[in-house]
Design a protein around this motif. Structure first.
Motif, PDB file in Angstrom:
ATOM      1  N   ILE A  78       0.445  -0.813  -0.296  1.00 62.93           N
ATOM      2  CA  ILE A  78      -0.144  -0.058  -0.127  1.00 62.93           C
ATOM      3  C   ILE A  78       0.508   1.178  -0.224  1.00 62.93           C
ATOM      4  O   ILE A  78       2.029   1.346   0.685  1.00 62.93           O
ATOM      5  CB  ILE A  78      -1.155   0.124   1.209  1.00 62.93           C
ATOM      6  N   THR A  79       0.453   2.863  -1.216  1.00 60.66           N
ATOM      7  CA  THR A  79       1.127   3.548  -0.779  1.00 60.66           C
ATOM      8  C   THR A  79       0.531   4.886  -0.539  1.00 60.66           C
ATOM      9  O   THR A  79      -0.230   4.390  -1.303  1.00 60.66           O
ATOM     10  CB  THR A  79       2.102   3.598  -2.401  1.00 60.66           C
ATOM     11  N   PHE A  80       1.068   6.125   0.210  1.00 61.20           N
ATOM     12  CA  PHE A  80       0.231   7.570   0.314  1.00 61.20           C
ATOM     13  C   PHE A  80       0.908   8.414  -0.360  1.00 61.20           C
ATOM     14  O   PHE A  80       2.280   8.004  -0.121  1.00 61.20           O
ATOM     15  CB  PHE A  80       0.201   6.898   1.491  1.00 61.20           C
ATOM     16  N   LYS A  81       0.262   8.362  -1.828  1.00 67.03           N
ATOM     17  CA  LYS A  81       1.267   9.529  -1.854  1.00 67.03           C
ATOM     18  C   LYS A  81       0.184  11.123  -2.265  1.00 67.03           C
ATOM     19  O   LYS A  81      -0.704  11.242  -2.361  1.00 67.03           O
ATOM     20  CB  LYS A  81       1.454   8.885  -3.925  1.00 67.03           C
ATOM     21  N   TYR A  82       1.363  11.380  -1.724  1.00 63.85           N
ATOM     22  CA  TYR A  82       0.835  13.522  -1.355  1.00 63.85           C
ATOM     23  C   TYR A  82       1.404  13.867  -2.354  1.00 63.85           C
ATOM     24  O   TYR A  82       2.418  13.724  -2.793  1.00 63.85           O
ATOM     25  CB  TYR A  82       1.742  13.409  -0.446  1.00 63.85           C
ATOM     26  N   ALA A  83       0.051  15.319  -2.711  1.00 65.88           N
ATOM     27  CA  ALA A  83       0.953  15.670  -3.928  1.00 65.88           C
ATOM     28  C   ALA A  83       1.869  17.280  -3.439  1.00 65.88           C
ATOM     29  O   ALA A  83       2.404  17.508  -3.635  1.00 65.88           O
ATOM     30  CB  ALA A  83      -0.340  16.715  -4.400  1.00 65.88           C
TER      31      ALA A  83
END
Length: 102
Positions: free
Chosen positions: A61-66
């Motif tokens: 699982i990956t959480f990618k923030y802008a």
């Protein structure tokens, strides 16, 4: 607009602030070795759909923030999300309640 990527599937676009709160709740559940469903409604710019996934320990699982800044944490929102995650219907992204941290 950040995104959640589960098991290398297509990214789920989620606002950075909401994503930060979901990350804390999801990590807490996975740390306890718990599996659970997560459901969402698509952002208005994406369409009018919705989706659901089954989240389990051991699945990438990956959480990618802008953005580059970490949002402040609204403890009441965390409580509401944690309570939802412990229900049979599972974790749902609900609107942020008013309160400290907003």
């Amino acid at each position: 607009m950040g995104s959640l990527v589960y098991n290398t599937n297509q990214p789920i676009p989620i606002d950075d602030r909401a994503l930060a709160h979901l990350q804390l709740v999801i990590y807490g559940k996975l740390r306890a070795h718990e599996s659970f469903p997560f459901s969402w409604k698509d952002e208005p710019g994406v369409g009018d759909g919705h989706g659901s996934i089954w989240i389990s320990p051991g699945v990438p699982i990956t959480f990618k923030y802008a953005g580059s800044r970490e949002p402040s944490v609204n403890r009441e929102w965390l409580r509401v999300l944690r309570d939802a995650a412990n229900q049979p219907s599972g974790l749902r992204l609900v609107p942020e309640p008013d309160g400290p941290g907003r």
